[in-house]
Design an enzyme around this catalytic site. Structure first.
Site, PDB file in Angstrom:
ATOM      1  N   CYS A   1      -2.616   0.455  -8.053  1.00  0.00           N
ATOM      2  CA  CYS A   1      -2.979   1.721  -6.818  1.00  0.00           C
ATOM      3  C   CYS A   1      -2.149   1.820  -7.095  1.00  0.00           C
ATOM      4  O   CYS A   1      -1.908   3.104  -6.486  1.00  0.00           O
ATOM      5  CB  CYS A   1      -2.091   0.353  -5.303  1.00  0.00           C
ATOM      6  SG  CYS A   1      -3.491  -0.656  -5.352  1.00  0.00           S
TER       7      CYS A   1
ATOM      8  N   HIS B   1       1.054   5.531  -0.570  1.00  0.00           N
ATOM      9  CA  HIS B   1      -0.285   4.653  -1.014  1.00  0.00           C
ATOM     10  C   HIS B   1      -0.004   4.336   0.961  1.00  0.00           C
ATOM     11  O   HIS B   1       0.391   3.891   1.094  1.00  0.00           O
ATOM     12  CB  HIS B   1       0.250   3.661  -2.259  1.00  0.00           C
ATOM     13  CG  HIS B   1      -1.232   2.591  -1.879  1.00  0.00           C
ATOM     14  ND1 HIS B   1      -2.013   2.636  -2.278  1.00  0.00           N
ATOM     15  CD2 HIS B   1      -0.733   1.508  -2.070  1.00  0.00           C
ATOM     16  CE1 HIS B   1      -3.157   1.531  -2.007  1.00  0.00           C
ATOM     17  NE2 HIS B   1      -1.967   1.046  -2.376  1.00  0.00           N
TER      18      HIS B   1
ATOM     19  N   ASN C   1      -7.018  -0.616   2.356  1.00  0.00           N
ATOM     20  CA  ASN C   1      -5.633  -0.467   0.784  1.00  0.00           C
ATOM     21  C   ASN C   1      -7.690   0.255  -0.435  1.00  0.00           C
ATOM     22  O   ASN C   1      -8.162  -0.785  -0.317  1.00  0.00           O
ATOM     23  CB  ASN C   1      -4.944  -1.177   0.871  1.00  0.00           C
ATOM     24  CG  ASN C   1      -4.524  -1.051  -0.885  1.00  0.00           C
ATOM     25  OD1 ASN C   1      -4.659  -0.167  -1.665  1.00  0.00           O
ATOM     26  ND2 ASN C   1      -3.988  -1.884  -0.848  1.00  0.00           N
TER      27      ASN C   1
HETATM   28  N1  COA Z   1      -5.969 -14.029  10.042  1.00  0.00           N
HETATM   29  C1  COA Z   1      -5.417 -14.244  10.702  1.00  0.00           C
HETATM   30  N2  COA Z   1      -4.515 -15.167  10.531  1.00  0.00           N
HETATM   31  C2  COA Z   1      -3.648 -14.388   9.409  1.00  0.00           C
HETATM   32  C3  COA Z   1      -5.142 -13.809   8.233  1.00  0.00           C
HETATM   33  C4  COA Z   1      -5.797 -13.565   8.586  1.00  0.00           C
HETATM   34  N3  COA Z   1      -6.538 -12.489   8.259  1.00  0.00           N
HETATM   35  N4  COA Z   1      -4.236 -14.309   6.856  1.00  0.00           N
HETATM   36  C5  COA Z   1      -3.078 -14.569   7.297  1.00  0.00           C
HETATM   37  N5  COA Z   1      -3.105 -15.365   8.298  1.00  0.00           N
HETATM   38  C6  COA Z   1      -1.964 -16.609   8.462  1.00  0.00           C
HETATM   39  C7  COA Z   1      -1.782 -17.128   7.454  1.00  0.00           C
HETATM   40  O1  COA Z   1      -2.114 -18.635   6.999  1.00  0.00           O
HETATM   41  C8  COA Z   1      -0.149 -17.848   8.220  1.00  0.00           C
HETATM   42  O2  COA Z   1      -0.694 -18.423   8.546  1.00  0.00           O
HETATM   43  P1  COA Z   1       0.525 -20.015   8.776  1.00  0.00           P
HETATM   44  O3  COA Z   1       1.668 -19.348   9.446  1.00  0.00           O
HETATM   45  O4  COA Z   1      -0.278 -20.942   9.965  1.00  0.00           O
HETATM   46  O5  COA Z   1       0.348 -20.424   7.170  1.00  0.00           O
HETATM   47  C9  COA Z   1       0.297 -16.418   9.307  1.00  0.00           C
HETATM   48  O6  COA Z   1      -1.073 -16.090   9.713  1.00  0.00           O
HETATM   49  C10 COA Z   1       0.980 -15.451   8.515  1.00  0.00           C
HETATM   50  O7  COA Z   1       1.092 -15.396   6.956  1.00  0.00           O
HETATM   51  P2  COA Z   1       1.437 -14.092   5.752  1.00  0.00           P
HETATM   52  O8  COA Z   1       1.159 -14.256   4.507  1.00  0.00           O
HETATM   53  O9  COA Z   1       3.446 -14.904   6.256  1.00  0.00           O
HETATM   54  O10 COA Z   1       1.813 -13.006   6.431  1.00  0.00           O
HETATM   55  P3  COA Z   1       2.229 -11.653   6.507  1.00  0.00           P
HETATM   56  O11 COA Z   1       2.850 -11.174   7.857  1.00  0.00           O
HETATM   57  O12 COA Z   1       2.807 -12.075   4.918  1.00  0.00           O
HETATM   58  O13 COA Z   1       1.093 -10.824   6.330  1.00  0.00           O
HETATM   59  C11 COA Z   1       0.011  -9.533   4.742  1.00  0.00           C
HETATM   60  C12 COA Z   1       0.195 -11.496   5.449  1.00  0.00           C
HETATM   61  C13 COA Z   1      -1.192 -10.450   4.011  1.00  0.00           C
HETATM   62  C14 COA Z   1      -0.565  -8.711   5.893  1.00  0.00           C
HETATM   63  C15 COA Z   1       1.006  -9.394   4.439  1.00  0.00           C
HETATM   64  O14 COA Z   1       1.904 -10.232   3.493  1.00  0.00           O
HETATM   65  C16 COA Z   1       0.984  -7.744   3.016  1.00  0.00           C
HETATM   66  O15 COA Z   1      -0.210  -6.822   3.856  1.00  0.00           O
HETATM   67  N6  COA Z   1       1.716  -7.917   1.900  1.00  0.00           N
HETATM   68  C17 COA Z   1       1.522  -6.681   1.610  1.00  0.00           C
HETATM   69  C18 COA Z   1      -0.225  -6.794   0.446  1.00  0.00           C
HETATM   70  C19 COA Z   1      -0.420  -5.674  -0.154  1.00  0.00           C
HETATM   71  O16 COA Z   1      -0.235  -4.227   0.138  1.00  0.00           O
HETATM   72  N7  COA Z   1      -1.251  -5.390  -0.962  1.00  0.00           N
HETATM   73  C20 COA Z   1      -1.837  -4.167  -2.015  1.00  0.00           C
HETATM   74  C21 COA Z   1      -0.178  -3.839  -2.146  1.00  0.00           C
HETATM   75  S1  COA Z   1      -0.850  -2.224  -3.317  1.00  0.00           S
END
Ligand code: COA
Length: 327
Positions: free
Chosen positions: A113, A254, A284
């Site tokens: 990215c 980004h 993204n």
């Molecule tokens: N819909 C519903 N629930 C979802 C889900 C979805 N699409 N994806 C994950 N969950 C659930 C998980 O399974 C978890 O459930 P649990 O508590 O029963 O285990 C819960 O939601 C929380 O998951 P978590 O991973 O802790 O959520 P989060 O607040 O960290 O959000 C992301 C997840 C991926 C949105 C976040 O971590 C993120 O944006 N990370 C950076 C990713 C990124 O930008 N990558 C590229 C970088 S260049």
């Protein structure tokens, strides 16, 4: 002093829109969860017969048209991507051919990215040293081809598209004031595509059976690193140029997650209205996200001559970096 000035911007995204409601039918998720956790409402998905080079070529033509230069005038094409048309040759070479940029050297750059910011850094160095005068820098991705649409942790996040800029040597005071790029390979395993490659070749059955061709991500860990790194890169740009955030006209970060973007704005004390956000429309798009946003901001009239604009990226590797531009 010789500077690299952006004289044209362009972007291109697929026609097909995949909304959060569409994703509800594919995986166990819902619009409310995606919107509150990420800020994304929809993303664009390439159709069969559309490739990374398809969108890159279109974005490049638009940037060249705005700059008012012909492809033959280009000395260099740098294309950031992690989803090239082929492992080789470089997608930049395909774009060179499509454009008819026969005097340009063309290569791809793999910095996930941060690919566009890394590309700006390379272009700036070439222009400042006098090795190149007119450079095309692109970010282009078709991430939908490496995303597992049965994995709700990742498939909601990514989209396809391309953005491009033309940079020209300029003796005035406008242009790129600084670029800062960083790498931290110790966390490469938190965000990567296991195959195909020399570790997991496509010719080995396990690569297919274990679906190693899909992108993998530890979302929570990546989130924390992204917040810190993007803040650090933004601060590096401000400190090196001895400016305060209130002198910035716009931050174009980004577009990965709205909460990461907000945290970056807060870290440098920038009000929300000075932070450009378009991830609700595209998700993204990795290396393409900043040049698409820059092109949109340009068309919306949000970039005035003399404005200070800060670009800021983070991606797999980890890679991160910033560019401060006097528009
Ligand atoms: N819909 C519903 N629930 C979802 C889900 C979805 N699409 N994806 C994950 N969950 C659930 C998980 O399974 C978890 O459930 P649990 O508590 O029963 O285990 C819960 O939601 C929380 O998951 P978590 O991973 O802790 O959520 P989060 O607040 O960290 O959000 C992301 C997840 C991926 C949105 C976040 O971590 C993120 O944006 N990370 C950076 C990713 C990124 O930008 N990558 C590229 C970088 S260049």
């Amino acid at each position: 002093m010789l500077r690299a000035r952006i004289t044209g911007t362009g972007s291109a995204v697929p026609e097909h829109v995949l909304t959060n409601y569409d994703l509800e039918k594919l995986v166990d998720t819902n619009d409310e969860w995606i919107t509150t956790r990420t800020g994304i409402k929809e993303r664009r998905i390439a159709a069969a017969g559309e490739y990374t080079s398809t969108f890159a070529t279109l974005a490049a033509r638009r940037a060249l048209a705005m700059a008012g230069i012909s492809p033959e005038e280009l000395d260099l094409i740098i294309l950031g991507t992690v989803t090239p048309d082929f492992p080789f040759p470089a997608t930049a070479c395909i774009v060179q051919h499509e454009l008819g940029a026969k005097h340009a050297v063309a290569f791809d750059l793999s910095a996930a990215c941060s690919g566009f910011i890394y590309g700006l850094n390379m272009a700036e160095a070439q222009i400042r040293s006098g090795m190149a005068k007119k450079v095309l820098v692109l970010g282009a991705e078709v991430l939908s081809r490496v995303v597992d649409f049965s994995d709700r942790n990742t498939c909601i996040l990514f989209g396809d598209g391309s953005g491009a800029v033309v940079l020209e040597a300029d003796n005035g005071d406008r242009g790129i004031l600084s670029t800062h790029i960083f790498s931290n390979g110790s966390h490469w395993g938190l965000l990567y595509q296991p195959g195909p490659g020399s570790r997991n070749p496509a010719s080995v059955a396990a690569t297919i059976d274990d679906k190693l061709y899909y992108l993998r991500m530890e979302g929570n860990d990546v989130f924390k690193h992204a917040v810190r790194a993007m803040g650090d890169a933004a601060v590096a740009a401000l400190e090196a140029n001895q400016i305060h955030a209130d002198q910035l006209a716009l931050l174009i970060p980004h577009q990965a997650n709205r909460r990461i973007i907000e945290a970056t704005g807060k870290r440098i004390g920038l009000p929300e209205e000075k932070v450009f956000v378009n991830l609700h429309k595209y998700g993204n798009t990795s290396s393409a996200s900043i040049p698409i946003a820059l092109d949109e901001a340009n068309h919306e009239g949000r970039l005035k001559s003399g404005d200070l604009v800060l670009l800021d990226a983070f991606g797999g590797g980890f890679t991160y970096g910033s560019a401060l531009i006097k528009w």
